[in-house]
Each structure stands twice: as C-alpha cells, then as structure tokens.
Write a protein that holds these residues in place. Sequence first.
Motif, short mmCIF file in Angstrom:
data_model
loop_
_atom_site.label_atom_id
_atom_site.label_comp_id
_atom_site.label_asym_id
_atom_site.label_seq_id
_atom_site.Cartn_x
_atom_site.Cartn_y
_atom_site.Cartn_z
N GLY A 41 -15.58 12.76 -3.88
CA GLY A 41 -16.43 12.07 -2.93
C GLY A 41 -16.08 12.55 -1.53
O GLY A 41 -15.41 13.57 -1.39
N THR A 42 -16.55 11.82 -0.52
CA THR A 42 -16.18 12.19 0.85
C THR A 42 -15.69 10.95 1.59
O THR A 42 -16.01 9.83 1.21
CB THR A 42 -17.37 12.79 1.63
N HIS A 43 -14.92 11.21 2.64
CA HIS A 43 -14.42 10.12 3.48
C HIS A 43 -14.65 10.51 4.94
O HIS A 43 -14.43 11.66 5.32
CB HIS A 43 -12.94 9.91 3.20
N THR A 44 -15.09 9.54 5.73
CA THR A 44 -15.42 9.82 7.13
C THR A 44 -14.54 8.98 8.02
O THR A 44 -14.74 7.78 8.12
CB THR A 44 -16.90 9.43 7.40
N ALA A 45 -13.54 9.59 8.62
CA ALA A 45 -12.66 8.78 9.46
C ALA A 45 -12.15 9.54 10.66
O ALA A 45 -11.88 8.95 11.70
CB ALA A 45 -11.48 8.27 8.66
N ARG A 46 -12.00 10.86 10.52
CA ARG A 46 -11.24 11.54 11.56
C ARG A 46 -12.15 12.22 12.57
O ARG A 46 -13.14 12.84 12.21
CB ARG A 46 -10.27 12.49 10.90
N ALA A 86 -11.29 0.66 3.81
CA ALA A 86 -11.12 1.77 2.85
C ALA A 86 -10.21 2.83 3.46
O ALA A 86 -9.34 3.39 2.79
CB ALA A 86 -12.47 2.36 2.49
N ASP A 87 -10.37 3.10 4.74
CA ASP A 87 -9.58 4.13 5.40
C ASP A 87 -8.09 3.77 5.40
O ASP A 87 -7.22 4.62 5.19
CB ASP A 87 -10.07 4.33 6.84
N VAL A 88 -7.80 2.51 5.63
CA VAL A 88 -6.40 2.10 5.73
C VAL A 88 -5.74 1.99 4.35
O VAL A 88 -4.60 2.39 4.17
CB VAL A 88 -6.27 0.74 6.47
N VAL A 89 -6.52 1.48 3.38
CA VAL A 89 -5.90 1.08 2.11
C VAL A 89 -5.82 2.22 1.08
O VAL A 89 -4.88 2.25 0.29
CB VAL A 89 -6.69 -0.12 1.51
N CYS A 90 -6.77 3.15 1.09
CA CYS A 90 -6.95 4.04 -0.07
C CYS A 90 -6.17 5.35 -0.06
O CYS A 90 -6.35 6.18 -0.94
CB CYS A 90 -8.43 4.35 -0.25
N PHE A 91 -5.32 5.57 0.93
CA PHE A 91 -4.64 6.86 1.02
C PHE A 91 -3.12 6.66 1.07
O PHE A 91 -2.65 5.58 1.41
CB PHE A 91 -5.16 7.62 2.25
N LEU A 108 -13.98 -1.47 -1.31
CA LEU A 108 -13.32 -1.70 -0.02
C LEU A 108 -14.20 -1.18 1.12
O LEU A 108 -14.28 -1.79 2.19
CB LEU A 108 -11.94 -1.02 0.00
N HIS A 109 -14.85 -0.07 0.86
CA HIS A 109 -15.71 0.55 1.87
C HIS A 109 -16.88 -0.36 2.21
O HIS A 109 -17.29 -0.48 3.37
CB HIS A 109 -16.21 1.89 1.31
N ARG A 110 -17.42 -1.05 1.17
CA ARG A 110 -18.53 -1.97 1.40
C ARG A 110 -18.09 -3.14 2.28
O ARG A 110 -18.85 -3.64 3.10
CB ARG A 110 -19.08 -2.50 0.07
N LEU A 146 -8.82 -11.02 7.03
CA LEU A 146 -10.24 -11.05 7.37
C LEU A 146 -11.14 -10.49 6.26
O LEU A 146 -12.36 -10.47 6.40
CB LEU A 146 -10.49 -10.30 8.68
N ILE A 147 -10.53 -10.02 5.16
CA ILE A 147 -11.35 -9.64 3.99
C ILE A 147 -11.79 -10.94 3.32
O ILE A 147 -10.96 -11.72 2.87
CB ILE A 147 -10.55 -8.76 2.99
N GLU A 148 -13.11 -11.16 3.29
CA GLU A 148 -13.59 -12.47 2.84
C GLU A 148 -13.48 -12.67 1.33
O GLU A 148 -13.13 -13.75 0.87
CB GLU A 148 -15.03 -12.67 3.30
N ASN A 149 -13.74 -11.61 0.58
CA ASN A 149 -13.71 -11.70 -0.88
C ASN A 149 -12.25 -11.78 -1.36
O ASN A 149 -11.47 -10.84 -1.18
CB ASN A 149 -14.43 -10.45 -1.41
N ALA A 150 -11.89 -12.92 -1.98
CA ALA A 150 -10.48 -13.17 -2.32
C ALA A 150 -9.92 -12.14 -3.29
O ALA A 150 -8.79 -11.66 -3.13
CB ALA A 150 -10.32 -14.58 -2.89
#
Length: 447
Positions: A282-287, A212-217, A204-206, A135-139
């Motif tokens: 930076g910061t990440h907002t997920a939890r 971003a949460d799933v892929v970057c950690f 990825l966040h954009r 479902l990520i549109e940008n190939a």
Amino acid sequence: MANTVTADEIREQFSQAMSAMYQQEVPQYAALLELVADVNLAVLENNPRLHEQLANAGELSRLNVERHGAIRVGTGEELAMLRRIFAIMGMYPVSYYDLSQAGVPVHATAFRPTDDAALARNPFRLFTSLLRIDLIENAALRENAAVILARRDIFTPRCRALVALHEQTGAFSESEGREFVREALETFRWHRHATVDAQTYQALHREHRLIADVVCFPGCHINHLTPRTLDIDRVQALMPEYGIEPKMLIEGPPRRDVPILLRQTSFKALDEPVLFADDSRGTHTARFGEIEQRGVALTPKGRALYDTLLAEAGTGSSNLYHQQHLGDIFKSFPDSELFLRRRELAWFRYRLTPAGEAHRHAFSPGADPQPLIERGWLVAQPITYEDFLPVSAAGIFQSNLGGEAQARSTGSASRAAFEDALGCAVLDEFALYQQAEDRSKRRCGLL
Ligand code: OOG
Ligand code: NI
C-alpha cells in the motif's frame, strides 16, 4: 576523561546526520535546500545592510546550519526517553502546544537549545508530538493501538545503553559521541515495513491519518526538516520551478520591514510505498518538507496583539489575497525596531559599541537605553524567535493530513498529563527571552 565532546558538538553532528538521512529518504528536501540556499544568497547580495545586521548579531554563521524537524511518538515512555536523548545534545523541552483544539489528536513541545552560545552555534529544534490516545473514540481501536504501541521499542539497545552511560559519567568520548549519534538516528529512520496488517492500518487511518502514522511503524520517522530562509515569499514563488508543489498559504504573520515571529510554508506529503505485516502492499502519506522565515521574538504584550490580529484576519484560499489582507490587518502592529522596543512588543539584545565602552560611566542600572542608542553608545538587536506557533503548526498538520478540523474537547489536565509523561515541566519561552534580554542589559550595566 580525555577528549570529551560537548553537547553542542553532539547536536551539530546529529542535525547534520539527520539532514543527510532525510536528503536520501526524501530527494525533494535536497531540492528545497538548494532553492533556499540560492534565495538566501541573492537576498544577502542585494541587501548589504541586512547582511551586516545578521553578521553583527551572530545570525549569519548559523543560517546555513539552521533547521528544525518534527517527530510524533505514541507513548509517554517514548517521550521520556527522547527527553533523555535530547538532553545529551543540549536540547530541552520549551513550551506546551495543545493541537487537539485544532482537531489534531496530539500535544507537543519543542526540544531546543536554550542558552545564547548554544543557540548561536546550532539552534536545531525538534517539534515533538505525543499522540493523545484517549481521543480515539472507538474503545476497541483505542485498546488495539495501545497494545501495538506497547510491543515496540523505537530505540536501539545500544542507544539506551549509551544514554545510561552518559547519565552516569556526564560525558562522552569522541568515539562514544559519534556512536551515540549513529544509534540515536536509527529511531528517526523511515521504515517501509509497517508493524501491522493492512486492515489494522486502514482502521487506524479512518480514525485519523495521524494515528496510523504514529502507531503502525517501528520507529518515529522524522516527518519533515525545515531550513530557514531570508525571503519566504520568494521561495514560495519559486517552488514550482524546482519541481516542488507548495501548500496554498504561507502561515503566520505577513511580510514586514521588521519580521516578527515565524512564517512557514511546506510542500505536500509524499505517497510512499509500504509493505504491511500480511505482505500486502500500500502507500503511506506523511513525510513532507517545510521552509521557515524567522523574525523577532515578541513579549507577552506583543504576542497578545499578534494573536488578536491573526484571529481577526482569519484564513483565505489564495495566498496573494491572504497576504494582502494580513498586511492590512497588521498595519496596527508597529513595524520599526524603535516602536517595537518603545512599546515593549518585542525582545532585544543590547550591546555596547566601542564608543559606549569608552563611556561606561554613563550606563547605570535602570537607565533608559534610548538616548544611549541615539548617541551611538549602545545597539539593540532583535532577539530571534526560536519557538513555534500553534495556529501555524495546526495549519501545517492539516495541509498534510487532509484538513479534518473537528475540534475535540480537551481538559486543562492535558498539560499536566504531558509533563508527567515527559518527566519534567516544559520551560516557559517568555521567561527564556526575558532572561536573554536581561543578561544583555546586565552586561551593559543597564540592570
Ligand atoms: C508537526 C507540525 C508542526 C511546525 O513547524 O509548526 C511543525 C508535525 O507535522 O508533526 O512542524
Ligand atoms: Ni515544522
């Protein structure tokens, strides 16, 4: 093998270890646990009848250990490995949830115990989502995400080795069980070091915060844990006093005399510091944190009525107004155990009373339970709902992901693709409740 541990014991240890870890990682979760324990105590003190009912139904002992969590994985291999890990804890995938319909690019299942005794002992559940990378549109971005995910292993080598050992031998010794819990826990730990540079994270966040949460950690950090309360309206009202900011609306059905399904609310995700691979910060907002109140499981007929009324009610922007409005709409949903049973809207577990035991001859297969209940020979206890609600889950996701609501098209093939990745079919929740009711009827001689 001497002193092997049971799946129930491993699950119990694991859920305790997970809770201890999350209390360390997210101190607000510890505050939430305290609030929920206070409210539950007050409810039980003020309501001796409920206290007795819960005790009789074996629900009281599990109340304080009860919680669910949620995780999100990036690949089918990760999902399949989780299936093998959770099987060792007596947790199996139940139901398929397609969140892409609500604009969240994941589909999910819930790993949970399925038999009566295991549920009574510790019903720990994990809502487990798999990223829909298609479902990520940008190939180019899609490609990049796949490459990043393919590079990581979210499981420790020792965890993998222990899973293989258990699959060969069918059991763990006590020390292997403890080691397994420790190793498995590592997969769900928060890592402030991202695996990507800040620019990749931003790209990825954009596309979607969740991606971003799933892929970057380097792992699939637990993103919330949820204790069970007996009065969610009270917890929601008290949250600010405990320094916790609740989400606007309580999701799910309204407050009722006989609670149905699941009501949920959460507190907002935290901004947590992150160190990117290029050493920038930076910061990440997920939890976040969540609370739930569970009620009786509904039959397909009851569930259809719930879905219709919920859709009719829509959503609101103030909880007070929304709850009143829901209450009005749900007036057409019977609110007594008798009617829920007679109209076959909810599932019940039947049990003989001592007087019933003395009149076993009066119980024959196919007999109507109602006169036996009225005579005091039989009791019917509501079966607690053990699963999740897709509309509520979408609301929880969105309140923590910024509320993007663009629906995306998704084929009916998505469930098959999910099960293919998982490595088995998901269990049907309605079949499980039906079996639980039937088992209890059989024990009473009613089937
Ligand atoms: C899962 C959200 C769904 C629930 O209780 O419905 C959920 C997530 O945010 O990963 O946990
Ligand atoms: Ni949840």
